[in-house]
Enzyme design. Structure first.
Site, PDB file in Angstrom:
ATOM      1  N   GLU A 286       3.746   1.972 -31.023  1.00 56.00           N
ATOM      2  CA  GLU A 286       3.444   3.087 -31.686  1.00 56.00           C
ATOM      3  C   GLU A 286       4.582   4.045 -31.843  1.00 56.00           C
ATOM      4  O   GLU A 286       4.870   4.737 -30.751  1.00 56.00           O
ATOM      5  CB  GLU A 286       2.336   3.626 -31.109  1.00 56.00           C
ATOM      6  CG  GLU A 286       1.172   2.717 -30.740  1.00 56.00           C
ATOM      7  CD  GLU A 286       0.285   2.732 -32.362  1.00 56.00           C
ATOM      8  OE1 GLU A 286       0.550   3.503 -33.252  1.00 56.00           O
ATOM      9  OE2 GLU A 286      -0.342   1.911 -32.450  1.00 56.00           O
TER      10      GLU A 286
ATOM     11  N   CYS B  21       2.828  12.913 -33.059  1.00 56.09           N
ATOM     12  CA  CYS B  21       3.918  11.879 -33.913  1.00 56.09           C
ATOM     13  C   CYS B  21       3.244  11.837 -35.280  1.00 56.09           C
ATOM     14  O   CYS B  21       4.073  11.519 -36.206  1.00 56.09           O
ATOM     15  CB  CYS B  21       3.282  10.489 -33.222  1.00 56.09           C
ATOM     16  SG  CYS B  21       1.765  10.327 -33.040  1.00 56.09           S
TER      17      CYS B  21
HETATM   18  P1  NAD Z   1      10.238   8.233 -25.654  1.00 53.73           P
HETATM   19  O1  NAD Z   1      10.450   7.187 -26.490  1.00 53.73           O
HETATM   20  O2  NAD Z   1      11.410   9.267 -25.187  1.00 53.73           O
HETATM   21  O3  NAD Z   1       9.327   8.133 -24.213  1.00 53.73           O
HETATM   22  C1  NAD Z   1       8.206   7.442 -24.190  1.00 53.73           C
HETATM   23  C2  NAD Z   1       8.090   6.446 -23.121  1.00 53.73           C
HETATM   24  O4  NAD Z   1       9.192   5.568 -22.967  1.00 53.73           O
HETATM   25  C3  NAD Z   1       8.131   7.280 -21.697  1.00 53.73           C
HETATM   26  O5  NAD Z   1       7.104   6.943 -20.838  1.00 53.73           O
HETATM   27  C4  NAD Z   1       9.545   7.066 -21.202  1.00 53.73           C
HETATM   28  O6  NAD Z   1       9.364   7.146 -19.911  1.00 53.73           O
HETATM   29  C5  NAD Z   1       9.781   5.891 -21.559  1.00 53.73           C
HETATM   30  N1  NAD Z   1      11.168   5.717 -21.666  1.00 53.73           N
HETATM   31  C6  NAD Z   1      12.085   6.604 -22.164  1.00 53.73           C
HETATM   32  N2  NAD Z   1      13.359   6.016 -22.249  1.00 53.73           N
HETATM   33  C7  NAD Z   1      13.311   4.684 -21.808  1.00 53.73           C
HETATM   34  C8  NAD Z   1      14.090   3.613 -21.992  1.00 53.73           C
HETATM   35  N3  NAD Z   1      15.570   3.775 -22.039  1.00 53.73           N
HETATM   36  N4  NAD Z   1      13.889   2.504 -21.582  1.00 53.73           N
HETATM   37  C9  NAD Z   1      12.464   2.188 -21.255  1.00 53.73           C
HETATM   38  N5  NAD Z   1      11.389   3.169 -21.548  1.00 53.73           N
HETATM   39  C10 NAD Z   1      12.074   4.404 -21.669  1.00 53.73           C
HETATM   40  O7  NAD Z   1       9.154   9.338 -26.588  1.00 53.73           O
HETATM   41  P2  NAD Z   1       8.521  10.674 -26.324  1.00 53.73           P
HETATM   42  O8  NAD Z   1       9.825  11.522 -26.119  1.00 53.73           O
HETATM   43  O9  NAD Z   1       7.685  10.626 -25.038  1.00 53.73           O
HETATM   44  O10 NAD Z   1       7.648  10.921 -27.447  1.00 53.73           O
HETATM   45  C11 NAD Z   1       8.318  11.318 -28.759  1.00 53.73           C
HETATM   46  C12 NAD Z   1       8.220  10.417 -29.842  1.00 53.73           C
HETATM   47  O11 NAD Z   1       7.185   9.298 -29.651  1.00 53.73           O
HETATM   48  C13 NAD Z   1       8.309  10.785 -31.029  1.00 53.73           C
HETATM   49  O12 NAD Z   1       9.076   9.889 -31.973  1.00 53.73           O
HETATM   50  C14 NAD Z   1       6.639  10.586 -31.583  1.00 53.73           C
HETATM   51  O13 NAD Z   1       6.587  10.664 -33.207  1.00 53.73           O
HETATM   52  C15 NAD Z   1       6.607   9.435 -30.952  1.00 53.73           C
HETATM   53  N6  NAD Z   1       4.980   9.266 -30.781  1.00 53.73           N
HETATM   54  C16 NAD Z   1       4.393   8.305 -31.419  1.00 53.73           C
HETATM   55  C17 NAD Z   1       3.017   8.082 -31.205  1.00 53.73           C
HETATM   56  C18 NAD Z   1       2.165   7.206 -31.980  1.00 53.73           C
HETATM   57  O14 NAD Z   1       1.169   6.677 -31.651  1.00 53.73           O
HETATM   58  N7  NAD Z   1       2.765   6.416 -32.999  1.00 53.73           N
HETATM   59  C19 NAD Z   1       2.344   8.918 -30.439  1.00 53.73           C
HETATM   60  C20 NAD Z   1       3.081  10.235 -29.900  1.00 53.73           C
HETATM   61  C21 NAD Z   1       4.563   9.881 -29.851  1.00 53.73           C
END
Ligand code: NAD
Length: 470
Positions: A220, A254
């Site tokens: 997602e 998102c």
């Molecule tokens: P992110 O990708 O930074 O983090 C998401 C998760 O990934 C967190 O739990 C984090 O700890 C983990 N993570 C971060 N770096 C990692 C790595 N190198 N390896 C493994 N895991 C890692 O996202 P965010 O900043 O929390 O959220 C923002 C983004 O998420 C935006 O792009 C938004 O559009 C998207 N988003 C999508 C949805 C959806 O349902 N499609 C919902 C909410 C947010």
């Protein structure tokens, strides 16, 4: 029952957690309908019990107003639990399919089976909804789960893992707090299903980790969701819905309308209504509004602040100490503007102008496929054009974002905005392998399929395939 708060990677510990869950899954305990329903009810009760802690955490991490916390995090989750409990027995029923003569006497059906141990990685922006939503899918499909909330919203991460520890045995569902290092270690384990919510770039990392074990995934992700404002609209309601959709959670959604393409004929009047509603919603000074969120981190504050440039016609005020960025509208934006280079994920509304909708469709199709596309228009042929000529995770017409709360619609992206989806029945489907079952009778054994082969057997097989296999 335990929740892991880990500062250093602890590979062995993660391995033993996954092993304990797989052993528990293999007992079959998580599969009966009654068990699944009981766990869903437990979760509902736990959310009610922990509601004050969840509300406080959402306030602390995101300055999330109580109404938004209920509307977009807590009540939607509880409503989905009720929806699942009501329908789960039907969803679990094997689906009978017709059986051609070739397989007769016999019958065939498709039975959903849980994958096993699921890993759910959640983001910070809707920390409750985006973690429990996928978890509901995993529970109702009969899996065990390891959930990893985002370290970027630390108070929510703790409140959620506390709730889970208080509710479930760790061999069934466990919350693991941690940052990148822990998640990297966790991802080395073999899971039977993985659902990740977050940014597209991290999604790639997660996908690669899953590929090592051939673990099926749902991703997602995010992207730039366009909003097109046609001339044939209810100007007032459209402006109100757009302002709400853009600035709820300070734009950190998102599926937020990322940028707005407005028909030149109505642009001036429409932007007047947009400014009117920003003022009506958040008052003056806007910074004192209790109904407007804050940017989650300094990094994101710096990133978004750089986009506040150009023809700013509303807002434009930033304050690094409180990570406040006022609801901002930028007019006459062109494609080289900083706000058009990446997903904004903040309270900035860039406005582009169009004369001919062909140019809008061409622009959308040149970019990555967005998670949502919004169209304000009463013109049904224009709506069909967007349906047929563009590709996006979803289309929502004359509204912003509320499609995500519809119980009978899947939620998910396409291309760079994601793979797969969930929500209600679609969550059940996502976390279930659809296992085909064919039951034959010992009667009606077709001799011609067995060696030694000869020409008459070949002819028979061709004949049977033509007449008995369809
Ligand atoms: P992110 O990708 O930074 O983090 C998401 C998760 O990934 C967190 O739990 C984090 O700890 C983990 N993570 C971060 N770096 C990692 C790595 N190198 N390896 C493994 N895991 C890692 O996202 P965010 O900043 O929390 O959220 C923002 C983004 O998420 C935006 O792009 C938004 O559009 C998207 N988003 C999508 C949805 C959806 O349902 N499609 C919902 C909410 C947010």
């Amino acid at each position: 029952m335990e929740t892991e708060t880990l500062e250093k990677p602890a590979v062995a510990k993660f391995a033993s957690i996954v092993r304990a869950q797989r052993d528990y899954f293999n007992t079959g305990a998580t599969k009966p309908l009654a068990f699944r329903k009981e766990q869903l009810k437990k979760l509902k009760n736990a959310i009610r019990k922990h509601e004050p802690a969840l509300l406080a955490a959402l306030k602390a991490d995101l300055n999330k107003p109580e109404l938004e916390a209920y509307a977009t995090e807590i009540e939607v989750t509880v409503a989905e639990i009720d929806h699942i409990i009501r329908n789960l027995s039907d969803w679990m029923d094997p689906e009978r399919v017709s059986t051609p003569l070739f397989f007769q006497p016999g019958k065939a059906y498709i039975t959903p089976e849980p994958y096993g141990v699921a890993l759910i990685i959640a983001p910070w922006n809707y920390p409750v909804k985006n973690l429990f939503g996928p978890l509901l899918g995993a529970i109702c499909a009969g899996n065990t789960s390891i959930v990893k909330p985002s370290e970027i919203s630390p108070t929510c991460s703790k409140a959620i893992t506390d709730l889970i520890r208080d509710t479930y045995e760790s061999r069934y569902i466990i919350g693991i707090e941690g940052g990148v290092a822990d998640t990297t270690e966790l991802l080395k384990e073999r899971f039977d299903y993985l659902l990740f919510t977050g940014g597209t770039e991290i999604g790639r990392i997660v996908y690669q980790a899953a590929a090592k074990h051939l673990t099926p995934v749902t991703l997602e992700l995010g992207g730039k969701s366009p909003c097109i404002v046609d001339e044939d609209i209810n100007m007032d309601v459209a402006a109100k819905r757009l302002v709400w959709g853009k600035f709820v959670n300070a734009g950190q959604t998102c599926i937020a309308p990322d940028y707005v393409y407005v028909n030149r004929k109505i642009k001036e009047k429409f932007l007047g209504r947009v400014k009117h509603y920003i003022h009506e919603f958040f008052g003056e000074p806007q910074k004192q509004s209790q109904d407007f969120g804050r940017i989650i981190s300094d990094r994101h504050f710096q990133r978004i602040s750089k986009m506040v440039t150009g023809d700013v016609i509303a807002g434009g005020i930033t304050d690094a100490t409180t990570r406040y960025i006022s609801p901002t509208v930028i007019d006459n934006v062109t494609l080289d503007h900083p706000a058009m280079q990446e997903e904004i994920f903040g309270p900035i509304m860039p406005v582009l102008t169009y004369d001919n909708v062909d140019e809008v469709i061409a622009h959308i199709n040149r970019g990555e496929r967005p998670l949502a596309l919004y169209l304000f228009s009463n013109n049904s042929s224009l709506r069909r054009r967007f349906e047929n000529e563009t590709s996006s995770g979803a289309i929502c017409v004359n509204e912003c974002m509320v499609h995500a709360g519809h119980p009978n619609l899947p939620f998910g992206g396409i291309g760079n905005s994601g793979i797969g989806g969930y929500n209600g029945k679609f969550g059940f489907d996502t976390f279930s392998h659809k296992k085909p079952v064919l039951v034959r009778s010992y009667f009606g054994d077709v001799k011609q399929k067995y060696p030694p082969y000869d020409k008459s057997k070949v002819n028979f097989i061709k004949f049977a395939a033509k007449w008995f296999l369809r």
